[in-house]
Motif scaffolding. Structure first.
Motif, mmCIF file in Angstrom:
data_model
loop_
_atom_site.group_PDB
_atom_site.id
_atom_site.type_symbol
_atom_site.label_atom_id
_atom_site.label_comp_id
_atom_site.label_asym_id
_atom_site.label_seq_id
_atom_site.Cartn_x
_atom_site.Cartn_y
_atom_site.Cartn_z
ATOM 1 N N LYS A 26 0.834 -1.215 0.000
ATOM 2 C CA LYS A 26 0.000 0.000 0.000
ATOM 3 C C LYS A 26 0.865 1.261 0.000
ATOM 4 O O LYS A 26 0.614 2.186 -0.775
ATOM 5 C CB LYS A 26 -0.916 -0.046 1.230
ATOM 6 C CG LYS A 26 -1.899 1.094 1.336
ATOM 7 C CD LYS A 26 -3.154 0.685 2.086
ATOM 8 C CE LYS A 26 -2.951 0.417 3.561
ATOM 9 N NZ LYS A 26 -2.850 1.650 4.373
ATOM 10 N N SER A 27 1.862 1.297 0.874
ATOM 11 C CA SER A 27 2.710 2.493 0.963
ATOM 12 C C SER A 27 3.397 2.775 -0.371
ATOM 13 O O SER A 27 3.462 3.925 -0.827
ATOM 14 C CB SER A 27 3.788 2.292 2.033
ATOM 15 O OG SER A 27 3.210 2.176 3.302
ATOM 16 N N VAL A 28 3.913 1.722 -0.992
ATOM 17 C CA VAL A 28 4.642 1.897 -2.258
ATOM 18 C C VAL A 28 3.662 2.294 -3.371
ATOM 19 O O VAL A 28 3.966 3.163 -4.207
ATOM 20 C CB VAL A 28 5.410 0.602 -2.619
ATOM 21 C CG1 VAL A 28 6.064 0.722 -3.990
ATOM 22 C CG2 VAL A 28 6.453 0.283 -1.557
ATOM 23 N N ALA A 172 6.246 7.997 9.150
ATOM 24 C CA ALA A 172 6.655 8.090 7.746
ATOM 25 C C ALA A 172 5.718 8.995 6.965
ATOM 26 O O ALA A 172 6.125 9.616 5.975
ATOM 27 C CB ALA A 172 6.668 6.701 7.126
ATOM 28 N N GLN A 173 4.468 9.069 7.408
ATOM 29 C CA GLN A 173 3.530 9.937 6.685
ATOM 30 C C GLN A 173 3.911 11.402 6.854
ATOM 31 O O GLN A 173 3.884 12.175 5.895
ATOM 32 C CB GLN A 173 2.108 9.692 7.178
ATOM 33 C CG GLN A 173 1.602 8.307 6.804
ATOM 34 C CD GLN A 173 0.204 8.037 7.312
ATOM 35 O OE1 GLN A 173 -0.404 8.873 7.971
ATOM 36 N NE2 GLN A 173 -0.317 6.863 6.991
ATOM 37 N N VAL A 174 4.265 11.787 8.082
ATOM 38 C CA VAL A 174 4.639 13.189 8.307
ATOM 39 C C VAL A 174 5.945 13.494 7.569
ATOM 40 O O VAL A 174 6.052 14.502 6.856
ATOM 41 C CB VAL A 174 4.762 13.483 9.816
ATOM 42 C CG1 VAL A 174 5.185 14.928 10.030
ATOM 43 C CG2 VAL A 174 3.442 13.191 10.525
ATOM 44 N N HIS A 395 -9.866 -2.204 8.872
ATOM 45 C CA HIS A 395 -9.507 -3.378 8.072
ATOM 46 C C HIS A 395 -8.614 -4.356 8.814
ATOM 47 O O HIS A 395 -8.826 -5.563 8.786
ATOM 48 C CB HIS A 395 -8.855 -2.934 6.756
ATOM 49 C CG HIS A 395 -7.675 -2.001 6.899
ATOM 50 N ND1 HIS A 395 -6.534 -2.128 6.173
ATOM 51 C CD2 HIS A 395 -7.466 -0.912 7.685
ATOM 52 C CE1 HIS A 395 -5.682 -1.165 6.491
ATOM 53 N NE2 HIS A 395 -6.241 -0.413 7.414
ATOM 54 N N ARG A 396 -7.582 -3.830 9.484
ATOM 55 C CA ARG A 396 -6.625 -4.753 10.101
ATOM 56 C C ARG A 396 -7.219 -5.454 11.323
ATOM 57 O O ARG A 396 -6.833 -6.575 11.658
ATOM 58 C CB ARG A 396 -5.335 -4.012 10.458
ATOM 59 C CG ARG A 396 -4.663 -3.388 9.224
ATOM 60 C CD ARG A 396 -3.197 -3.119 9.433
ATOM 61 N NE ARG A 396 -2.698 -2.176 8.434
ATOM 62 C CZ ARG A 396 -2.369 -2.495 7.183
ATOM 63 N NH1 ARG A 396 -2.500 -3.735 6.751
ATOM 64 N NH2 ARG A 396 -1.931 -1.567 6.354
ATOM 65 N N ILE A 397 -8.161 -4.801 11.989
ATOM 66 C CA ILE A 397 -8.822 -5.445 13.137
ATOM 67 C C ILE A 397 -9.700 -6.588 12.620
ATOM 68 O O ILE A 397 -9.726 -7.682 13.187
ATOM 69 C CB ILE A 397 -9.678 -4.414 13.904
ATOM 70 C CG1 ILE A 397 -8.823 -3.223 14.331
ATOM 71 C CG2 ILE A 397 -10.430 -5.086 15.057
ATOM 72 C CD1 ILE A 397 -8.196 -3.263 15.670
HETATM 73 C C1 S3P Z 1 2.480 4.707 6.329
HETATM 74 C C2 S3P Z 1 2.995 5.088 7.546
HETATM 75 C C3 S3P Z 1 2.448 4.617 8.833
HETATM 76 C C4 S3P Z 1 1.539 3.404 8.664
HETATM 77 C C5 S3P Z 1 0.596 3.563 7.511
HETATM 78 C C6 S3P Z 1 1.346 3.760 6.209
HETATM 79 C C7 S3P Z 1 3.093 5.233 5.095
HETATM 80 O O1 S3P Z 1 1.694 5.656 9.403
HETATM 81 O O2 S3P Z 1 0.807 3.176 9.855
HETATM 82 O O3 S3P Z 1 -0.232 2.416 7.386
HETATM 83 O O4 S3P Z 1 2.811 4.716 3.996
HETATM 84 O O5 S3P Z 1 3.873 6.200 5.199
HETATM 85 P P1 S3P Z 1 2.357 6.786 10.364
HETATM 86 O O6 S3P Z 1 3.273 7.596 9.555
HETATM 87 O O7 S3P Z 1 1.189 7.590 10.857
HETATM 88 O O8 S3P Z 1 3.038 6.007 11.453
#
Ligand code: S3P
Length: 441
Positions: A26-28, A172-174, A395-397
């Motif tokens: 998903k992230s990629v 990683a999102q921030v 979803h993950r729960i």
């Molecule tokens: C992600 C970072 C993570 C993770 C999310 C995906 C990303 O979140 O929980 O599912 O793709 O950068 P946080 O940056 O809030 O930890």
């Protein structure tokens, strides 16, 4: 959001066996669409996650004037418009359930010559956005949020300047939102993290030809360069494989092969935690795919024991705690999780949601502000009672309780599972193929 069943009935059946492949990361996938859209030329994406979250991101870029072809399932060709080629949309941009989509897009949109509005579903509309709006404001961004700093985000695009920023939480999102804003900023943008997080934005910017300096816990780039289209091969999502790693570990008699799983060390903390618990998981055929480490995983049932999860592993397994809680409930002895307060601001409050569900199935669990203490039930015969749990649309729960149900005294009803389609389309079919019992209620 999805047309799928809202509730599942899951029950104990038989060992998990066979060879499977889980969907793309998903992230990629989010990042590949974003950078492909901002690049010059056409980017081919292979192994794209056909989930609602990543499709929402692709749809937003189409709304912003980017042409995206889908020549095959899990394939995309993104016809990039260049860094300054996006066109504003008169309509709100709907990120659905996706925190990654919204937070990264905020970074991109802050630097545009037009205004945007980002909205999300009920869950996303409760999630904290000040963690991005505050540092983006330091860069000169003008973003209004709803009360308490939640979406919608009203973004007035404009000129940005680079900043030097220490992230208060490992996210990683921030980090990625700031780096993407940094593409548009004058001067240098430097981001430091309290603990290294997934580095896909950094790696992918480099793959698209943007000069970037990065090392674990640190990234730095200068505005004003160009992105050049490339080919992205998306590895299978470790976070999706995680459910099967736990399921095959806890269900007696299981032996499951999971092919070509993304093994980025910033994602595989669960593997280490499970091994500390005594899991039998082998990595075979380690190799590189599109610049990312991948391996085939072979998991066999093992008797697990409770552990104190090392706090240093938390960021590397942040999405895997719902599955880890199930492993802990099946273990011999007590498992303690600390330093994971971030779980409270995910798609649901994952500490509270997991605690409520586990209690409903007879497991003793104590919530703490930043974790939980879970009493494993190994040695107590049937591990879970029959009953009903609410995934709260997380979803993950939902997928985690489908695992628990495989060891239950009777049927488990799992409520509100439609959002599994945000990250793992086809989970029910794949789970059933391995031997799990799972059907729409
Ligand atoms: C992600 C970072 C993570 C993770 C999310 C995906 C990303 O979140 O929980 O599912 O793709 O950068 P946080 O940056 O809030 O930890």
């Amino acid at each position: 959001m999805s047309g799928g069943a809202r509730d599942w009935i899951a029950a104990a059946r038989q060992p998990l066996r066979g060879r499977i492949r889980v969907p793309g990361d998903k992230s990629v996938s989010h990042r590949a669409v974003m950078l492909g859209a901002l690049a010059e030329g056409s980017t081919e994406i292979h192994g794209f996650l056909e989930g609602e979250d990543t499709r929402a991101t692709a749809a937003i870029f189409e709304q912003l004037g980017v042409r995206i072809e889908a020549p095959a399932a899990t394939g995309r060709i993104v016809h990039g418009v260049g860094l300054h080629g996006l066109r504003g949309s008169g309509q709100a941009l709907d990120c659905g359930n996706a925190g990654t989509g919204m937070r990264l897009l905020a970074g991109v949109l802050a630097g545009q010559a037009f205004d945007s509005v980002l909205v999300g579903d009920a869950s996303l509309s409760k999630r904290p956005m000040r963690r991005i709006t505050e540092p983006l404001a330091l860069m000169g961004a003008r973003i209004d949020t709803g009360a308490q700093g939640v979406p919608p985000l009203h973004i007035r695009g404009g000129a940005l300047r680079g900043i030097d920023y220490d992230l208060p939480v490992a996210s990683a999102q921030v980090k990625s939102a700031l780096l993407l804003a940094g593409l548009y900023a004058s001067g240098w943008t430097t981001v430091r993290e309290p603990h290294p997080t997934r580095d896909y934005t950094e790696r992918m910017l480099a793959a698209f030809g943007w000069p970037i300096e990065y090392a674990p816990g640190h990234a730095r780039l200068e505005g004003g360069h160009r992105l050049r289209a490339t080919r992205i091969d998306v590895p299978a999502d470790f976070s999706s494989a995680a459910f099967f790693l736990v399921a095959a570990s806890v269900v007696p008699g299981s032996e499951l092969h999971i092919d070509a799983v993304g093994m980025n060390p910033r994602r595989t903390g669960l593997l280490q935690a499970l091994r500390l618990m005594g899991a039998d998981i082998r990595e075979e055929n380690p190799r590189e795919q599109g610049g990312e480490p991948v391996a085939d995983l072979v998991v066999r049932h093992a008797v697990l024991r409770g552990i104190e999860v090392p706090e240093a592993l938390v960021p590397d397994m942040i999405d895997e705690f719902p599955a880890l809680f199930i492993a802990a409930a099946c273990a011999d002895g007590r498992t303690v999780v600390r330093g994971a307060a971030e779980l409270r601001v995910k798609e649901s409050d994952r500490i509270a949601t997991m605690a409520a569900g586990l209690r409903a199935l007879g497991v003793a669990i104590e919530e703490t502000p930043d974790g939980a203490v879970i009493e494993g039930r190994a040695g107590k015969g049937v591990l879970f009672d029959r009953g009903e749990v609410d995934s709260h649309g997380d979803h993950r729960i939902a997928m985690s309780f489908a695992i628990a149900a495989q060891l239950a005294r009777g049927e488990v009803r799992i409520r509100d599972t439609a959002n599994v389609a945000t990250s793992f389309p086809g989970f029910e079919t794949l789970a059933t193929r391995t031997g799990m019992t799972l059907k729409p209620a």
